[in-house]
Write an enzyme that holds these catalytic residues in place. Structure first.
Site, short mmCIF file in Angstrom:
data_model
loop_
_atom_site.label_atom_id
_atom_site.label_comp_id
_atom_site.label_asym_id
_atom_site.label_seq_id
_atom_site.Cartn_x
_atom_site.Cartn_y
_atom_site.Cartn_z
N GLU A 31 12.32 -28.86 7.08
CA GLU A 31 12.47 -27.70 6.21
C GLU A 31 11.50 -27.75 5.02
O GLU A 31 10.44 -28.39 5.10
CB GLU A 31 13.92 -27.56 5.75
CG GLU A 31 14.89 -27.42 6.92
CD GLU A 31 16.27 -27.05 6.51
OE1 GLU A 31 16.45 -26.17 5.66
OE2 GLU A 31 17.21 -27.66 7.05
N ASP A 78 22.43 -18.77 8.09
CA ASP A 78 21.93 -20.11 7.79
C ASP A 78 22.45 -20.49 6.40
O ASP A 78 23.11 -19.71 5.71
CB ASP A 78 20.40 -20.19 7.91
CG ASP A 78 19.92 -21.62 8.11
OD1 ASP A 78 20.71 -22.56 7.90
OD2 ASP A 78 18.75 -21.82 8.48
C1 BGC Z 1 18.72 -25.15 8.57
C2 BGC Z 1 19.39 -24.97 9.90
C3 BGC Z 1 20.56 -25.92 10.05
C4 BGC Z 1 21.51 -25.69 8.90
C5 BGC Z 1 22.75 -26.56 8.96
C6 BGC Z 1 19.73 -25.15 7.42
O1 BGC Z 1 19.13 -25.52 6.23
O2 BGC Z 1 17.75 -24.15 8.37
O3 BGC Z 1 18.46 -25.15 10.94
O4 BGC Z 1 21.18 -25.74 11.28
O5 BGC Z 1 20.82 -25.97 7.69
O6 BGC Z 1 22.48 -27.86 8.67
#
Ligand code: BGC
Length: 761
Positions: free
Chosen positions: A522, A311
């Site tokens: 998030e 991630d």
């Molecule tokens: C998130 C992911 C996401 C990735 C790309 C991260 O901060 O946790 O779910 O796919 O960013 O954008």
């Protein structure tokens, strides 16, 4: 721990004795081939021709925004450096200004392709995007309910069809790879990403996850209408103890095996092509640093053969945030040796530089690099990136944003919206009633769509969706402006004009109060308390004091506690984050043009400190069977609305629950039949839910667990007999020795209020 086999076992004289045939446990299995032999052969040949630098370059994924001089303005020199000098394998993300049109995506891809064609090996760049409820980083795309709403449909066919649209529109945007579906299993409703998941149940999540993998990838992921998935976030990400994003999780291995891994295993068996790793830590080990989780469990036990992606910035964080690596070089070594194939770096070359040194010094073996790059190249071949230009031509995608696609998004919203309360059948409303529409979520597209919409946090939906209907506009369209009064009342975090709302309520028959949450995803979505914000509580209480009937519309990503006023409303409707068609679907439900059929995919808590799941243990559940209820304790299990709940405008009657065996053995399949009749006056959809209870087990049994479900449509007076098969695995759990077992004894099958007891001999 590597469970190779699960045994059907029996409990004899206090000892667990394994008897008879070994059974295939649902989370163990041989390697699952996800790439065709021909893709692997071609990838091997190409791999053999690559220099070490070219190989390591392939393992880098950078964000497009790191090649911008200012938001939305591409700096081609930087992009050329990334591709020509560092040979990066992948790019992600939306330009800094937010979603762009398919045409702009095509232009960008053409630029990227032209640059990669200048390299020695001409390896195409793999572009990945967060298309999580439709192709939500493309303007004009069809936007579906967020995943929590898709789960609330309890309709896997609809979810698969909807996902096919997302795949089509993502390919129409020249992008072949999506970071979806989300297979997290949230253990606290406080978690800011609950709405990106399928809710609190393993079985529901498993079935929904498979539907999405099939919808995205189809039979041939290289087809111009299909995209590769990146199932996420492996594993335990949604289980933080505090409920805050990216804080520690404590998950015993036994629990991980029984509840979290099966969701991923089902998607792996459905041939998901790639996987994203959780940013979190489990029991003190960051998942990105865990060889046990990434290699022993993911690759060996679950048989995952696809590509493993980190991630965002998560290798760097092993040093800067988690503090398990003393510097970035150590962090890279840990993660790559643990089993990472590609790093979402996402905006520098530290991974590239450190990995190069580590391979040269022998601290990361060449075999690990070859293994990682083989997966990356195989995925590129599998997607057809080497054969066909990945710049989409608009005329090849004439259904992009079409009425046909919109209808599917509408249907998904209509089947997700969940009617939780309907006192004295106040709904459906008659169209000649005057209404007051009020509340902070009533007149904006952004609350309907939530995060990951046009931008990361989804704050620009009103600019992008001027032509779509807010809830207020959908009401006005339905019953005429003259019948609709509107005042916002409050913002999510701020009081505006509550007195005005109360005044306007005087002249109407019904108040429609629309409340919910701000836009977030998030860590920005972390909250200090689960209660709905104070200004919204005040507005609700002031309106309740008017004595006018209230229809409460919830437009929220997670269930915020509302008990103090919700118990006084006349109707309550949970919309989740229903997407751009959500307002029309909601209004059609309110006026009875659609009969609601959504069911909650989680428990809606009554109290902020009583957050039990529906599949609680008996000790969490005072008042349930055989508990000590001889004192006047506060019942510990008393959600406001339970998992699986949801009303219809018609009534259903369940009869004739039958099983084909009352005693069974470890190899038997049990056939369960039940008849459902629509006893009301309207056609309606019902979700038939089968729960199982293991009466006594060596690990304290859950009060009930979902084992099967089916959504059916019944016209008035119509009956249907539904058939479910329970397989030996359905009676199993993970015991103290971390083996999947089914223990002899009684099991109760429950559908609606009917039960049957059967015995495993
Ligand atoms: C998130 C992911 C996401 C990735 C790309 C991260 O901060 O946790 O779910 O796919 O960013 O954008």
């Amino acid at each position: 721990m590597n469970i190779k086999k699960a045994m059907l076992s029996t409990w004899v004289a206090g000892m667990l004795v394994c008897i008879t045939t070994p059974l295939k446990a649902e989370v163990t299995g041989p390697p699952v081939p996800v790439f065709s032999k021909s893709s692997i052969t071609k990838a091997k040949k190409l791999l053999a021709s690559l220099t070490l630098e070219e190989k390591i370059g392939q393992m880098n994924q950078l964000t497009i925004t790191s090649f911008e001089s200012s938001p939305g303005v591409l700096d081609e020199v930087k992009l050329e450096e990334a591709i020509l000098k560092y040979n990066i394998g992948s790019i992600l993300n939306v330009p800094g200004t937010g979603a762009v049109s398919p045409k702009s995506w095509a232009k960008l891809m053409a630029k990227i392709e032209a640059i990669s064609n200048k390299t020695d090996k001409k390896i195409p760049i793999l572009y990945g995007i967060d298309a999580i409820h439709g192709s939500s980083y493309t303007s004009g795309a069809t936007l579906f309910p967020q995943q929590i709403g898709m789960a609330a449909t309890w309709n896997t066919d609809l979810v698969e069809q909807g996902t096919r649209v997302s795949a089509y529109e993502t390919r129409a945007s020249s992008i072949p790879w999506v970071f979806s579906p989300d297979l997290d299993l949230p253990r606290s409703p406080v978690w800011s990403r609950l709405w990106e998941s399928f809710g609190e149940d393993t079985y529901l999540s498993k079935t929904m996850g498979v539907a999405m993998v099939k919808g995205f990838e189809g039979d041939n992921v290289g087809d111009k209408y299909n995209v590769a998935t990146c199932i996420k976030h492996f594993v335990g990400y949604g289980s933080t103890v505090t409920g805050r994003d990216r804080t520690p999780s404590i998950i015993p291995d036994r629990v991980l095996q029984q509840f979290d891994l099966p969701i991923f295993k089902a998607a792996i068996d459905a041939k998901a092509k790639s996987i994203m790793i959780s940013s979190g830590e489990i029991n003190g080990t960051p998942v990105h640093a865990s060889k046990k989780l990434l290699t022993t469990i993911l690759k060996e036990q679950l048989g995952f053969q696809g590509m493993v992606l980190t991630d965002w910035q998560d290798i760097i964080y092993l040093h800067t945030r988690h503090k398990v690596a003393k510097n970035n070089r150590d962090a890279v070594k840990m993660a790559v040796n643990a089993g990472i194939d590609m790093s979402m770096v996402p905006d520098n070359y530290t991974f590239y530089t450190d990995l190069l040194l580590l391979v040269k010094s022998g601290e990361v073996p060449m075999s690990r690099i070859d293994d990682a790059v083989l997966k990356i190249l195989s995925l590129k071949y599998e997607l057809g990136l080497f054969d066909q230009p990945f710049v989409a031509k608009a005329k090849a995608y004439d259904k992009f944003g079409s009425a046909e696609h919109e209808t599917l998004a509408y249907n998904a919203a209509a089947e997700s919206i969940t009617l939780l309360k309907n006192k004295e059948a106040i709904l459906p409303l008659s169209k000649n009633k005057k209404i007051l529409v009020t509340g902070p979520t009533a007149n904006s597209m952004k609350f309907l769509n939530g995060g990951w919409t046009f931008t990361w946090q989804g704050e620009k939906a009103d600019t992008y969706e001027k032509d779509e209907y807010t809830i207020l506009e959908a009401f006005e369209e339905k019953i005429g402006k003259e019948n609709v009064n509107y005042v916002q009342g409050v913002e999510i975090f701020k009081e505006l004009d509550i007195t005005e709302a109360v005044k306007k309520a005087e002249n109407v028959d019904v108040i429609v109060l629309c409340i919910g949450e701000h836009n977030y995803t998030e860590t920005p979505g972390d909250i200090m308390g689960l209660a709905i914000t104070e200004p919204q509580q005040k507005l609700a209480e002031a309106l309740i004091a008017t004595g006018k009937p209230i229809v409460l519309v919830l437009n929220e990503g997670r269930p915020r506690t509302i008990t103090s006023f919700e118990t006084k409303t006349n109707a309550t409707i949970q919309c989740y984050l229903p997407g751009s068609e959500g307002s029309r679907a909601l209004i059609d439900i309110i006026y009875g043009d659609v009969n609601p059929s959504g069911r909650l995919p989680y428990n809606y808590p009554r109290f902020t400190n009583s957050l039990q799941k529906y599949n609680r243990k008996y000790t969490e559940s005072l008042g349930d069977e055989e508990q000590n209820d001889d004192a006047d304790y506060q019942k510990s299990y008393n959600p406001l609305y339970e998992f699986g709940a949801g009303l219809s405008y018609t009534t259903f009657e369940y009869t004739n629950l039958t099983v084909d065996k009352t005693t069974f053995s470890n190899s038997d399949t049990i056939t369960v039949n039940v008849t459902i009749k629509n006893t009301g006056k309207l056609a309606g959809k019902e979700v038939v839910q089968l729960y199982l209870t293991d009466k006594v087990a060596s690990i304290t049994p859950e009060v009930k667990s979902l084992r099967a479900y089916q959504k059916i449509n019944l016209t008035p007076g119509e009956s249907k007999t539904i058939n479910f098969n329970l397989n030996p695995e359905d009676f199993m759990f993970v015991n103290e020795a971390e083996k999947w077992v089914a223990e002899p004894g009684e099991f109760v099958i429950k559908i609606d209020s009917l039960t049957k007891t059967i015995e495993l001999k």
